[in-house]
Write a protein that holds these residues in place. Structure first.
Motif, PDB file in Angstrom:
ATOM      1  N   ASP A 179       3.868   5.279  -0.096  1.00 15.45           N
ATOM      2  CA  ASP A 179       4.119   4.119  -0.965  1.00 15.45           C
ATOM      3  C   ASP A 179       3.025   3.069  -0.808  1.00 15.45           C
ATOM      4  N   ASP A 180       2.885   2.237  -1.813  1.00  9.40           N
ATOM      5  CA  ASP A 180       1.980   1.074  -1.755  1.00  9.40           C
ATOM      6  C   ASP A 180       0.583   1.471  -1.317  1.00  9.40           C
ATOM      7  N   ASP A 202      -0.391   0.980  -5.501  1.00 10.80           N
ATOM      8  CA  ASP A 202       0.305  -0.299  -5.579  1.00 10.80           C
ATOM      9  C   ASP A 202      -0.072  -1.089  -6.828  1.00 10.80           C
ATOM     10  N   GLU A 236       2.136   2.442 -10.024  1.00 12.88           N
ATOM     11  CA  GLU A 236       3.265   1.499 -10.122  1.00 12.88           C
ATOM     12  C   GLU A 236       2.825   0.213 -10.808  1.00 12.88           C
TER      13      GLU A 236
HETATM   14 CA    CA Z   1       5.385   0.711  -3.956  1.00 13.24          CA
END
Ligand code: CA
Ligand code: C2E
Ligand code: CA
Ligand code: CA
Length: 272
Positions: A179-180, A202, A236
């Motif tokens: 993630d990110d 991100d 995202e």
């Molecule tokens: Ca994220």
């Protein structure tokens, strides 16, 4: 009088500290809220970049106060993570998703991908795989696939142990998403050390993605690298037509963002 004011400020400081420690704390409120089921799953669709068909959803926690106010995860997830309450919280979310999501999935492309945000300590609990199996059993066989979104904060010494855990999850058909990606939490070191199926770039990088920005080079580079490593890319925070067009040309695999849908409760979830 300097001494006096020093003494006074120490006394005030001590009183304030005691008040913070002994007042009904956010910790207790959060713990009760979890037990009472006030923390519920919201869903944000993730779509295929070519067809805009639904790839799956990310589950995002919301605290609905008794008066109906929606409390953002930014206000309670950090404490939940520091205190360990995140593990019972996540289990509750999984139970709720297992109850309410299956009936929504008729007619969807399969497998439908369901992503949860897990802390790595949760993945490393001995019961974790059983929890996942119990979750998957709530759906007709073969219709969903679980994604574990991890935010890497583990000191690098413990990475080899984590690597083993992630391998086991993959053997059990669970995808691992970093993630990110590109922020301080997830970086190239982890990408090369851990078995990763998906990176989520991100929204920080996407914010800067306007017709004449320098962040294009970074994104291009990350996508190229992911392709080389055979890793799928979710971007995202996609909000504009320009971003969509640009990222499609770059062969990003999936999109997640307000351009397609904000996170919503189950009764507002519409899947294309
Ligand atoms: Ca994220
Ligand atoms: P995250 O995992 O990076 O989740 C994506 C966040 O980006 C979500 O914020 C989502 O609403 C937001 N987002 C998605 N598309 C857009 C867009 O186009 N524009 C903008 N401005 N924002 C967009 P949210 O739901 O407020 O969650 C914030 C963070 O809280 C999450 O970031 C995650 O780190 C944490 N979180 C939320 N739910 C959970 C949970 O159940 N467990 C854990 N461990 N963390 C959670
Ligand atoms: Ca996430
Ligand atoms: Ca984030």
């Amino acid at each position: 009088s300097l001494l006096l004011s020093a003494i006074l400020s120490i006394i005030v400081g001590v009183l304030l500290w005691r008040y913070i420690l002994h007042s009904p704390s956010l910790y207790e409120n959060l713990s009760k809220a979890i037990d009472r089921g006030e923390i519920i799953p919201w869903y944000q669709p993730i779509v295929h970049s070519n067809s805009y068909g639904t790839y799956g959803v990310e589950v995002l926690a919301r605290w609905i106060s008794p008066s109906g106010e929606v409390i953002s995860p930014e206000n309670f997830i950090p404490l939940a993570e520091q205190s360990g309450l995140i593990i019972p919280l996540t289990k509750k979310l999984m139970a709720q998703v297992g109850k309410e999501l299956p009936e929504k999935l008729e007619g969807q492309l399969q497998p439908f991908h369901v992503g949860f945000n897990f802390i790595t300590a949760h993945l490393q609990e001995p019961e974790f795989l059983d929890e996942c199996r119990a979750f998957i059993k709530k759906f007709p066989p073969g219709t969903i696939r679980l994604t574990a979104e991890i935010l890497e904060r583990e000191p690098f010494e413990r990475v080899s142990q984590l690597k083993e855990t992630l391998r086991q999850l993959q053997e059990n058909h669970i995808d691992i998403a970093l993630d990110d990606f590109g922020t301080g939490h997830s970086n190239l070191n982890y990408l090369s050390a851990l078995p990763i199926d998906i990176i989520k770039i991100d929204k920080l990088f996407i914010n800067g993605l306007s017709p004449d920005s320098g962040s294009q080079k970074i994104i291009d580079y990350v996508i190229e690298m992911a392709k080389t490593l055979n890793i799928k890319v979710v971007v995202e925070g996609v909000e504009t037509q320009f971003q969509v067009e640009y990222l499609k040309k770059k062969r990003v695999d999936y999109f997640q963002g307000y351009y397609f849908s904000k996170p919503v409760p189950i009764n507002k979830l519409t899947l294309r």
